[in-house]
Design an enzyme around this catalytic site. Structure first.
Site, PDB file in Angstrom:
ATOM      1  N   SER A   1       4.526   3.998  -7.292  1.00  0.00           N
ATOM      2  CA  SER A   1       4.964   4.550  -8.412  1.00  0.00           C
ATOM      3  C   SER A   1       5.213   3.695  -9.596  1.00  0.00           C
ATOM      4  O   SER A   1       5.388   2.345  -9.207  1.00  0.00           O
ATOM      5  CB  SER A   1       6.486   5.150  -7.948  1.00  0.00           C
ATOM      6  OG  SER A   1       7.083   4.204  -7.562  1.00  0.00           O
ATOM      7  N   ILE A   2       5.768   4.250 -10.805  1.00  0.00           N
ATOM      8  CA  ILE A   2       6.064   3.283 -12.043  1.00  0.00           C
ATOM      9  C   ILE A   2       7.247   2.774 -11.515  1.00  0.00           C
ATOM     10  O   ILE A   2       7.750   1.481 -12.044  1.00  0.00           O
ATOM     11  CB  ILE A   2       6.110   4.113 -12.939  1.00  0.00           C
ATOM     12  CG1 ILE A   2       4.691   4.773 -13.526  1.00  0.00           C
ATOM     13  CG2 ILE A   2       6.861   3.370 -14.269  1.00  0.00           C
ATOM     14  CD1 ILE A   2       4.696   5.743 -14.814  1.00  0.00           C
ATOM     15  N   ALA A   3       8.382   3.438 -10.983  1.00  0.00           N
ATOM     16  CA  ALA A   3       9.673   2.829 -10.645  1.00  0.00           C
ATOM     17  C   ALA A   3       9.282   1.501  -9.829  1.00  0.00           C
ATOM     18  O   ALA A   3      10.030   0.507  -9.800  1.00  0.00           O
ATOM     19  CB  ALA A   3      10.370   3.586  -9.919  1.00  0.00           C
TER      20      ALA A   3
ATOM     21  N   PRO B   1       2.178  -1.900   4.423  1.00  0.00           N
ATOM     22  CA  PRO B   1       2.159  -0.329   4.075  1.00  0.00           C
ATOM     23  C   PRO B   1       3.290   0.272   4.068  1.00  0.00           C
ATOM     24  O   PRO B   1       4.503  -0.048   4.162  1.00  0.00           O
ATOM     25  CB  PRO B   1       1.259   0.025   5.574  1.00  0.00           C
ATOM     26  CG  PRO B   1       1.901  -0.938   6.644  1.00  0.00           C
ATOM     27  CD  PRO B   1       2.022  -2.117   5.834  1.00  0.00           C
ATOM     28  N   SER B   2       3.205   1.538   3.436  1.00  0.00           N
ATOM     29  CA  SER B   2       4.521   2.268   3.283  1.00  0.00           C
ATOM     30  C   SER B   2       4.986   2.549   4.800  1.00  0.00           C
ATOM     31  O   SER B   2       4.498   2.825   5.738  1.00  0.00           O
ATOM     32  CB  SER B   2       3.989   3.775   2.719  1.00  0.00           C
ATOM     33  OG  SER B   2       4.994   4.455   2.772  1.00  0.00           O
TER      34      SER B   2
ATOM     35  N   GLU C   1      -1.342  -0.471  -9.913  1.00  0.00           N
ATOM     36  CA  GLU C   1      -1.905   0.654 -10.033  1.00  0.00           C
ATOM     37  C   GLU C   1      -0.908   1.876  -9.859  1.00  0.00           C
ATOM     38  O   GLU C   1      -0.241   1.879  -8.495  1.00  0.00           O
ATOM     39  CB  GLU C   1      -3.015   1.025  -9.024  1.00  0.00           C
ATOM     40  CG  GLU C   1      -4.137   2.034  -9.554  1.00  0.00           C
ATOM     41  CD  GLU C   1      -3.609   3.595  -9.100  1.00  0.00           C
ATOM     42  OE1 GLU C   1      -2.770   3.910  -9.458  1.00  0.00           O
ATOM     43  OE2 GLU C   1      -4.272   3.922  -7.688  1.00  0.00           O
TER      44      GLU C   1
ATOM     45  N   CYS D   1      -3.328  10.120  -7.465  1.00  0.00           N
ATOM     46  CA  CYS D   1      -2.911   9.651  -8.826  1.00  0.00           C
ATOM     47  C   CYS D   1      -4.103  10.001  -9.951  1.00  0.00           C
ATOM     48  O   CYS D   1      -3.764  10.038 -11.102  1.00  0.00           O
ATOM     49  CB  CYS D   1      -2.741   8.160  -8.912  1.00  0.00           C
ATOM     50  SG  CYS D   1      -3.914   7.135  -8.018  1.00  0.00           S
TER      51      CYS D   1
ATOM     52  N   ALA E   1       0.995  -1.138   0.067  1.00  0.00           N
ATOM     53  CA  ALA E   1      -0.043  -0.193  -0.096  1.00  0.00           C
ATOM     54  C   ALA E   1       0.859   1.287  -0.013  1.00  0.00           C
ATOM     55  O   ALA E   1       1.831   1.243   0.607  1.00  0.00           O
ATOM     56  CB  ALA E   1      -1.011  -0.087   1.158  1.00  0.00           C
ATOM     57  N   PRO E   2       0.387   2.244  -0.568  1.00  0.00           N
ATOM     58  CA  PRO E   2       1.175   3.710  -0.638  1.00  0.00           C
ATOM     59  C   PRO E   2       1.042   4.571   0.518  1.00  0.00           C
ATOM     60  O   PRO E   2       0.344   4.081   1.389  1.00  0.00           O
ATOM     61  CB  PRO E   2       0.534   4.178  -2.045  1.00  0.00           C
ATOM     62  CG  PRO E   2      -0.931   3.882  -1.892  1.00  0.00           C
ATOM     63  CD  PRO E   2      -0.968   2.447  -1.159  1.00  0.00           C
TER      64      PRO E   2
ATOM     65  N   ASP F   1      10.780  -6.759  -0.733  1.00  0.00           N
ATOM     66  CA  ASP F   1      11.633  -7.538  -1.824  1.00  0.00           C
ATOM     67  C   ASP F   1      11.483  -9.103  -1.220  1.00  0.00           C
ATOM     68  O   ASP F   1      11.040  -9.800  -1.866  1.00  0.00           O
ATOM     69  CB  ASP F   1      13.114  -7.189  -1.956  1.00  0.00           C
ATOM     70  CG  ASP F   1      13.072  -6.066  -2.919  1.00  0.00           C
ATOM     71  OD1 ASP F   1      12.179  -5.745  -3.472  1.00  0.00           O
ATOM     72  OD2 ASP F   1      14.460  -5.797  -3.045  1.00  0.00           O
TER      73      ASP F   1
END
Length: 474
Positions: free
Chosen positions: A225-227, A173-174, A246, A280, A146-147, A209
């Site tokens: 994020s895309i990264a 979570p972040s 997403e 977003c 989650a962001p 990871d």
């Protein structure tokens, strides 16, 4: 503040390195939390895998009852959750309590109902003497990331469909905004069987990871994020995991000459700057037709200038701080680069707020061109750009000329044009004469580098299942 991890039905302290958690409104450290160790990550996944043997076979009714109980306790503890979210994220307290908590509760209640409506297609005899049927079965262990912009909301979007479908979840979570997810873990442990929900804390390299790469994890769901999405897709490729992504957006807001300017101004003032623009789907990339461009810039600039930044616990505050000092610097850098073009004009804002906390002034930039970075790259802050366009064909091409494909909106009184333009936009969602509105019954998800897979709706529930064919000889 609850800061323990949830592993196999028990709240336990992390065994890894301690990480500070900040209050972005003041820059002060709220507390330090120990990360999960590699052994704890493994234990959480194995607990989820063991719990799946029974949870995956429960009836939809039983799963729905658990989700409804969780919705009820979130609602009962709404003030506690809102205060934690406000302190950890800098959100205005009234927004967290009045806007987000009811929506979070609704997500769990929706998927409680949806769990009882999920079914495979009834089939028949496609081969003589054999009956076929289609099943939609749970996958197993889902790793959910989650962001930091909507910590509890995104935890709900991840947990509810996965659990409703019969999966078990390990949620991370972040590390920037973990407090509401950890509080949710405390309440969930008394509702769900041990191992069905596990909640970890830690950074991507140390916890994310080993979690996403674990051989027992069948699916990874990310909002980020895309990264980060690129990394997870690459990291999980050797084990061929299902992924659900997403990954952000840069929403075009197409305003035609015949649009209701007052409605546009009111809409962008709200939808471009909600949550300090850390959304977003934010209405951040305006295309204004030449006949109304000057009027829109003038009126929108005046409206944005009235937005009030302030302390999250102040009822009059409309914008809180950005999530972190690092993110404040990223937003500031993006605006400074826009200023340096020479043709982009700052209508209002364009600077950091003085004093404590990670505040950036609500900003409107006019004169942006299609190839400018401020138009092409996600800023994820209280920054909106305005670009002039000539005609429908040009603006559709410009709107689609983006690596993102999450959300968009069209503002016009011409119903035919609204349908025509909406049909051509390469975005997961297009609103007409509004923006930002979400409901649990409708899917949310993107195209292109904004990712794939759907949150919410029955489509979101199906994403957490596998289609299986069963054939019976008789």
């Amino acid at each position: 503040m609850q800061h323990k991890l949830l592993i196999n039905g028990e709240l336990v302290s992390g065994e890894g390195e301690k990480q500070p958690v900040y209050n972005p409104a003041t820059g002060e450290v709220l507390l330090e939390i120990a990360e999960a160790s590699a052994e704890q990550v493994d234990a959480a996944v194995r607990a989820a895998d063991a719990a799946f043997a029974e949870w995956g076979q429960t009836t939809p009714k039983a799963r729905a009852e658990c989700l409804l109980k969780l919705a009820d306790v979130i609602e009962e503890n709404g003030q506690v959750f809102a205060e934690l979210e406000s302190r950890n994220c800098g959100k205005p307290l009234h927004s967290a309590f009045n806007d987000e908590i009811p929506a979070i509760v609704d997500v769990f209640r929706f998927f409680a109902g949806a769990a009882r409506c999920l079914n495979g297609l009834a089939a028949g005899e496609y081969l003589e003497g054999h009956t076929s049927m289609i099943r939609r079965d749970p996958l197993g262990v889902v790793a959910s990331i989650a962001p930091w912009n909507y910590p509890l909301m995104m935890a709900a979007w991840k947990l509810a469909p996965a659990l409703a479908a019969g999966n078990c979840v390990v949620l991370k979570p972040s590390e920037i905004t973990p407090l509401t997810a950890l509080k949710l873990a405390e309440l969930a442990k008394d509702i769900f069987p041990a191992g069905v929900i596990n909640v970890l804390f830690g950074r991507g390299k140390t916890v994310g990871d080993p979690l996403t790469g674990h051989p027992k994890v069948r699916m990874v769901s990310l909002t980020g994020s895309i990264a980060t999405g690129e990394h997870i897709i690459s990291h999980t490729a050797p084990s061929i995991k299902l992924t659900h992504m997403e990954l952000g957006g840069k929403a075009p807001v197409i305003v035609f000459d015949d649009a209701d300017i007052e409605a546009v101004v009111e809409g962008v003032r709200t939808f471009g700057y909600y949550n300090a623009g850390q959304d977003c789907t934010a209405a951040c990339r305006i295309y204004a037709q030449k006949g109304i461009y000057d009027t829109l810039v003038e009126k929108l600039g005046a409206a944005v200038a009235t937005l009030k930044s302030g302390a999250p616990d102040d009822e009059s505050t409309e914008l809180g701080p950005l999530s972190s000092l690092a993110h404040l610097d990223r937003v500031s850098k993006a605006v400074e680069e826009a200023k340096a073009t020479g043709h982009i004009k700052v209508i209002t804002g364009g600077e950091k707020r003085k004093g404590n906390g990670y505040y950036y002034a609500p900003t409107l930039l006019a004169g942006a061109l299609q190839d400018d970075a401020i138009v092409q790259k996600e800023v994820f802050g209280p920054v909106v750009s305005v670009t002039l366009f000539d005609n429908e064909e040009q603006v559709v091409n410009w709107a689609n000329d983006s690596q993102y494909g999450l959300a968009s909106s069209v503002w016009t009184k011409d119903v035919g044009r609204a349908h025509r333009v909406s049909a051509r936009l390469q975005y997961g969602c297009t609103w007409v004469n509004t923006h930002f509105m979400l409901v649990s019954e409708m899917p949310h998800g993107g195209q292109k580098l904004s990712g794939y897979g759907k949150d919410m709706s029955l489509y979101g529930l199906e994403d957490y299942t596998v289609v299986r064919h069963v054939m019976v000889k008789h």
